[in-house]
Design a protein around this motif. Structure first.
Motif, PDB file in Angstrom:
ATOM      1  N   VAL A  32       0.878  -1.169   0.000  1.00  4.50           N
ATOM      2  CA  VAL A  32       0.000   0.000   0.000  1.00  4.50           C
ATOM      3  C   VAL A  32       0.914   1.216   0.000  1.00  4.50           C
ATOM      4  CG1 VAL A  32      -1.789   1.271   1.213  1.00  4.50           C
ATOM      5  CG2 VAL A  32      -1.821  -1.234   1.230  1.00  4.50           C
ATOM      6  N   LEU A  33       0.880   1.958  -1.099  1.00  9.55           N
ATOM      7  CA  LEU A  33       1.797   3.069  -1.311  1.00  9.55           C
ATOM      8  C   LEU A  33       1.067   4.396  -1.154  1.00  9.55           C
ATOM      9  CD1 LEU A  33       3.411   1.653  -4.585  1.00  9.55           C
ATOM     10  CD2 LEU A  33       4.206   1.305  -2.240  1.00  9.55           C
ATOM     11  N   GLY A  34       1.779   5.402  -0.655  1.00  8.01           N
ATOM     12  CA  GLY A  34       1.174   6.720  -0.524  1.00  8.01           C
ATOM     13  C   GLY A  34       2.062   7.656   0.265  1.00  8.01           C
ATOM     14  N   SER A  35       1.752   8.925   0.187  1.00  6.93           N
ATOM     15  CA  SER A  35       2.523   9.950   0.883  1.00  6.93           C
ATOM     16  C   SER A  35       2.203   9.950   2.375  1.00  6.93           C
ATOM     17  CB  SER A  35       2.210  11.328   0.295  1.00  6.93           C
ATOM     18  OG  SER A  35       2.460  11.375  -1.090  1.00  6.93           O
ATOM     19  N   ASN A  36       2.987  10.688   3.158  1.00  4.80           N
ATOM     20  CA  ASN A  36       2.685  10.873   4.573  1.00  4.80           C
ATOM     21  C   ASN A  36       1.297  11.480   4.723  1.00  4.80           C
ATOM     22  OD1 ASN A  36       5.003   9.894   5.801  1.00  4.80           O
ATOM     23  ND2 ASN A  36       6.080  11.840   5.690  1.00  4.80           N
ATOM     24  N   GLY A  37       0.525  10.965   5.669  1.00  6.57           N
ATOM     25  CA  GLY A  37      -0.809  11.502   5.902  1.00  6.57           C
ATOM     26  C   GLY A  37      -1.884  10.933   5.009  1.00  6.57           C
ATOM     27  N   ALA A  38      -1.527   9.969   4.157  1.00  9.81           N
ATOM     28  CA  ALA A  38      -2.515   9.402   3.236  1.00  9.81           C
ATOM     29  C   ALA A  38      -3.493   8.475   3.953  1.00  9.81           C
ATOM     30  CB  ALA A  38      -1.815   8.647   2.110  1.00  9.81           C
ATOM     31  N   GLY A  39      -3.108   7.943   5.119  1.00 12.47           N
ATOM     32  CA  GLY A  39      -3.975   7.031   5.866  1.00 12.47           C
ATOM     33  C   GLY A  39      -3.448   5.610   5.931  1.00 12.47           C
ATOM     34  N   LYS A  40      -2.214   5.398   5.494  1.00 13.66           N
ATOM     35  CA  LYS A  40      -1.663   4.037   5.405  1.00 13.66           C
ATOM     36  C   LYS A  40      -1.529   3.389   6.786  1.00 13.66           C
ATOM     37  CE  LYS A  40       2.238   5.167   3.450  1.00 13.66           C
ATOM     38  NZ  LYS A  40       2.139   6.624   3.714  1.00 13.66           N
ATOM     39  N   SER A  41      -0.969   4.107   7.747  1.00 10.40           N
ATOM     40  CA  SER A  41      -0.800   3.548   9.092  1.00 10.40           C
ATOM     41  C   SER A  41      -2.150   3.302   9.754  1.00 10.40           C
ATOM     42  CB  SER A  41       0.052   4.482   9.959  1.00 10.40           C
ATOM     43  OG  SER A  41       1.375   4.561   9.472  1.00 10.40           O
ATOM     44  N   THR A  42      -3.107   4.195   9.507  1.00 13.78           N
ATOM     45  CA  THR A  42      -4.454   4.001  10.037  1.00 13.78           C
ATOM     46  C   THR A  42      -5.071   2.729   9.483  1.00 13.78           C
ATOM     47  OG1 THR A  42      -4.765   6.388  10.274  1.00 13.78           O
ATOM     48  CG2 THR A  42      -6.750   5.043  10.237  1.00 13.78           C
ATOM     49  N   LEU A  43      -4.790   2.431   8.231  1.00 13.81           N
ATOM     50  CA  LEU A  43      -5.279   1.196   7.623  1.00 13.81           C
ATOM     51  C   LEU A  43      -4.754  -0.027   8.377  1.00 13.81           C
ATOM     52  CD1 LEU A  43      -6.671  -0.403   5.346  1.00 13.81           C
ATOM     53  CD2 LEU A  43      -4.534  -0.170   4.033  1.00 13.81           C
ATOM     54  N   GLY A 183       4.045 -19.339   2.559  1.00 14.85           N
ATOM     55  CA  GLY A 183       2.635 -19.236   2.909  1.00 14.85           C
ATOM     56  C   GLY A 183       2.235 -18.045   3.753  1.00 14.85           C
ATOM     57  N   LEU A 184       3.199 -17.274   4.280  1.00 11.42           N
ATOM     58  CA  LEU A 184       2.866 -16.076   5.043  1.00 11.42           C
ATOM     59  C   LEU A 184       2.307 -15.004   4.107  1.00 11.42           C
ATOM     60  CD1 LEU A 184       3.115 -14.508   7.813  1.00 11.42           C
ATOM     61  CD2 LEU A 184       5.318 -13.667   6.955  1.00 11.42           C
ATOM     62  N   SER A 185       1.280 -14.297   4.568  1.00  8.59           N
ATOM     63  CA  SER A 185       0.761 -13.148   3.824  1.00  8.59           C
ATOM     64  C   SER A 185       1.300 -11.869   4.456  1.00  8.59           C
ATOM     65  CB  SER A 185      -0.770 -13.134   3.842  1.00  8.59           C
ATOM     66  OG  SER A 185      -1.284 -14.315   3.260  1.00  8.59           O
ATOM     67  N   VAL A 186       1.653 -10.897   3.633  1.00  9.49           N
ATOM     68  CA  VAL A 186       2.275  -9.662   4.129  1.00  9.49           C
ATOM     69  C   VAL A 186       1.614  -8.449   3.482  1.00  9.49           C
ATOM     70  CG1 VAL A 186       4.408  -8.301   4.253  1.00  9.49           C
ATOM     71  CG2 VAL A 186       4.503 -10.796   4.499  1.00  9.49           C
ATOM     72  N   ILE A 187       1.295  -7.448   4.306  1.00 11.64           N
ATOM     73  CA  ILE A 187       0.889  -6.139   3.801  1.00 11.64           C
ATOM     74  C   ILE A 187       1.959  -5.144   4.200  1.00 11.64           C
ATOM     75  CG2 ILE A 187      -0.823  -4.294   3.838  1.00 11.64           C
ATOM     76  CD1 ILE A 187      -2.934  -6.313   4.562  1.00 11.64           C
ATOM     77  N   MET A 188       2.559  -4.498   3.220  1.00 10.88           N
ATOM     78  CA  MET A 188       3.570  -3.476   3.448  1.00 10.88           C
ATOM     79  C   MET A 188       2.954  -2.107   3.174  1.00 10.88           C
ATOM     80  SD  MET A 188       6.119  -5.731   3.621  1.00 10.88           S
ATOM     81  CE  MET A 188       7.399  -4.503   3.803  1.00 10.88           C
ATOM     82  N   VAL A 189       3.194  -1.136   4.011  1.00 10.06           N
ATOM     83  CA  VAL A 189       2.864   0.236   3.641  1.00 10.06           C
ATOM     84  C   VAL A 189       4.162   1.014   3.508  1.00 10.06           C
ATOM     85  CG1 VAL A 189       0.617   0.118   4.801  1.00 10.06           C
ATOM     86  CG2 VAL A 189       2.533   1.172   5.971  1.00 10.06           C
ATOM     87  N   GLU A 190       4.251   1.762   2.439  1.00 14.22           N
ATOM     88  CA  GLU A 190       5.477   2.493   2.108  1.00 14.22           C
ATOM     89  C   GLU A 190       5.125   3.787   1.391  1.00 14.22           C
ATOM     90  OE1 GLU A 190       8.613   2.134   2.679  1.00 14.22           O
ATOM     91  OE2 GLU A 190       9.191   0.032   2.826  1.00 14.22           O
ATOM     92  N   GLN A 191       6.017   4.763   1.484  1.00 16.27           N
ATOM     93  CA  GLN A 191       5.978   5.843   0.521  1.00 16.27           C
ATOM     94  C   GLN A 191       6.530   5.263  -0.785  1.00 16.27           C
ATOM     95  OE1 GLN A 191       7.265   9.727   1.971  1.00 16.27           O
ATOM     96  NE2 GLN A 191       7.257   8.908   4.047  1.00 16.27           N
TER      97      GLN A 191
END
Length: 237
Positions: A32-43, A183-191
């Protein structure tokens, strides 16, 4: 493994996420990509249960968990490696790892130590060293490994590459990719980090609390979408 349907959330009366649709299959790495304040950490906090959704459904391993508290979701197999690493600096590497072993029996804990030390041999070399004395890259290895100690099915990682040299970030992504292959599933949030894109099976781009539709070429170039391109709901590229 995970499905979000029309999820919204925020802080009190301040909405942050709007109509989020997202799917993650077993063994997938999703960025999940986006700038600071986009809501990624909240997700990520909403998926973990630290923030309750104001609307929509969160389904984990075919079970609705929308109203379930965070500790129960952790027990079901969700773990978070937080932004900024947040290791306990005065505790040793090994002691930090123990703090992540939520609900793990002693025999299984030994197995988890062996697993993370095999994944990151540097941590084994420094297991009795204070976490605060590690380099930035080593602290990130420790933060990820601490989350892995609970034997998760889904790992949430917030800003893995923050403050790290590209070669170190690539090494960390490679290690997680190997776990996904098991088999592990991963969600990464990054700029907009091209290393993340290169290792991911699917990418979402977030802007102002919504997923926006962009082309695969835009994602690979790290281009930030124009606000006019915002569309409600999620669309992986």
């Amino acid at each position: 493994m995970l499905e979000l349907k029309g999820v919204g959330s925020g802080y009190g009366r301040l909405p942050v996420l709007f109509d989020i649709d997202l799917t993650v299959d077993q063994g997938q790495m999703v960025s999940v990509l986006g700038s600071n304040g986009a809501g990624k950490s909240t997700l990520l906090k909403t998926i973990l249960g630290a923030i309750p959704p104001s609307k929509g459904e969160i389904i984990f391993r075919r079970q609705k968990v929308s109203g379930m508290p965070a500790h129960k979701r952790v027990g079901m197999g969700i773990a978070l490696s937080p932004e900024g690493r947040q290791v306990f600096p005065s505790l040793s590497v090994r002691e930090n790892l123990v703090t992540g072993a939520y609900g793990v029996s002693t025999p299984n804990m030994k197995e988890q130590f062996e697993r993370v030390y095999e994944l990151f041999p540097r941590l084994k070399e420094r297991q009795n060293q204070a976490a605060g004395s590690l380099s930035g890259g080593e602290q990130q290895m420790l933060a990820v490994s601490r989350a892995l100690m609970s034997r998760p099915r889904l790992l949430l990682v917030d800003e893995l590459s923050l403050g790290l040299a590209p070669v170190i970030a690539e090494r960390l992504y490679s290690a997680l990719r190997a776990l996904c292959d098991e088999g592990l599933s991963v969600i990464m949030v990054e700029q907009f980090h091209l290393v993340a894109v290169g290792f991911s099976d699917k990418q979402y781009v977030m802007e102002k609390g919504r997923f926006v539709k962009v082309t695969e070429q835009q994602v690979k170039k790290g281009e930030k979408p124009a606000a006019a391109a915002a569309a409600s709901g999620g669309s992986g590229s």
